[in-house]
Design a protein around this motif. Structure first.
Motif, PDB file in Angstrom:
ATOM      1  N   ARG A   1       0.833  -1.197   0.000  1.00  0.00           N
ATOM      2  CA  ARG A   1       0.000   0.000   0.000  1.00  0.00           C
ATOM      3  C   ARG A   1       0.873   1.254   0.000  1.00  0.00           C
ATOM      4  N   LEU A   2       0.739   2.072  -1.029  1.00  0.00           N
ATOM      5  CA  LEU A   2       1.451   3.338  -1.077  1.00  0.00           C
ATOM      6  C   LEU A   2       0.517   4.430  -0.559  1.00  0.00           C
ATOM      7  N   ASN A   3       0.736   4.863   0.676  1.00  0.00           N
ATOM      8  CA  ASN A   3      -0.095   5.899   1.275  1.00  0.00           C
ATOM      9  C   ASN A   3       0.796   6.850   2.071  1.00  0.00           C
ATOM     10  N   SER A   4       0.195   7.728   2.841  1.00  0.00           N
ATOM     11  CA  SER A   4       0.991   8.705   3.595  1.00  0.00           C
ATOM     12  C   SER A   4       1.881   8.029   4.632  1.00  0.00           C
ATOM     13  N   ASP A   5       1.464   6.884   5.156  1.00  0.00           N
ATOM     14  CA  ASP A   5       2.314   6.136   6.086  1.00  0.00           C
ATOM     15  C   ASP A   5       3.602   5.677   5.418  1.00  0.00           C
TER      16      ASP A   5
ATOM     17  N   TRP B   1       6.518   8.563   5.455  1.00  0.00           N
ATOM     18  CA  TRP B   1       7.294   8.803   6.668  1.00  0.00           C
ATOM     19  C   TRP B   1       8.123   7.579   7.048  1.00  0.00           C
ATOM     20  N   ARG B   2       7.589   6.388   6.765  1.00  0.00           N
ATOM     21  CA  ARG B   2       8.358   5.170   7.043  1.00  0.00           C
ATOM     22  C   ARG B   2       9.627   5.143   6.176  1.00  0.00           C
ATOM     23  N   GLY B   3       9.482   5.496   4.905  1.00  0.00           N
ATOM     24  CA  GLY B   3      10.633   5.547   4.007  1.00  0.00           C
ATOM     25  C   GLY B   3      11.654   6.585   4.455  1.00  0.00           C
ATOM     26  N   ALA B   4      11.176   7.737   4.907  1.00  0.00           N
ATOM     27  CA  ALA B   4      12.088   8.779   5.390  1.00  0.00           C
ATOM     28  C   ALA B   4      12.828   8.321   6.643  1.00  0.00           C
TER      29      ALA B   4
END
Length: 142
Positions: A44-48, A51-54
């Motif tokens: 799932r590509l979402n706003s979560d 920030w997880r990737g950052a």
């Protein structure tokens, strides 16, 4: 034998604590690496996901930031064979799945919130770690 580095240890602990607080304040989420990575790897590509990737990119970039600041990478010595590292990683993966979290999630974030589940998990894995070190160093002679 490891070097006694109270100031560097304090600075590292302070940065870990501040990042955990910042993530809780900004996103209302626990800074448990197991959960952050698991959520990032979901499809799932979402706003979560952002920030997880950052967060993960910051973890990967940190040795390079040390290199820029000091002119050298942090020195890491691993006194185990690659096979033992793979086995240990596999066992940690099983433990974080069974324990519903990792050392950062339970030990840093959960204990600071006085979570009984996290306190129990932290006491369990710290006791197991102590026994493992004793057995490998003093019983098996490693």
């Amino acid at each position: 034998m490891t070097d006694f580095t109270p100031f560097l240890s304090f600075a590292g602990g302070l940065m870990i604590g501040l990042s955990a607080v910042a993530l809780m304040v900004v996103h209302g989420r626990i800074a448990g690496i197991n959960g952050i990575l698991g959520g990032f790897l979901s499809v799932r590509l979402n706003s979560d996901w952002a920030w997880r990737g950052a967060f993960l990119a910051g973890m990967i970039a940190s040795p390079f930031i040390v290199l820029l600041a000091t002119g050298r990478f942090p020195e890491i010595t691993v006194p185990s064979s690659p096979l033992l590292l793979v086995i240990g990683g596999f066992l940690i993966g099983i433990g974080t799945t069974i324990g519903s979290g990792c050392t950062s999630g339970h030990g840093v974030c959960g204990m600071s919130r006085l979570s009984v589940r996290s306190i129990t998990a932290t006491v369990t894995f710290m006791t197991t770690a102590g026994i493992t070190v004793y057995v490998t160093r003093h019983v098996l002679g490693g």
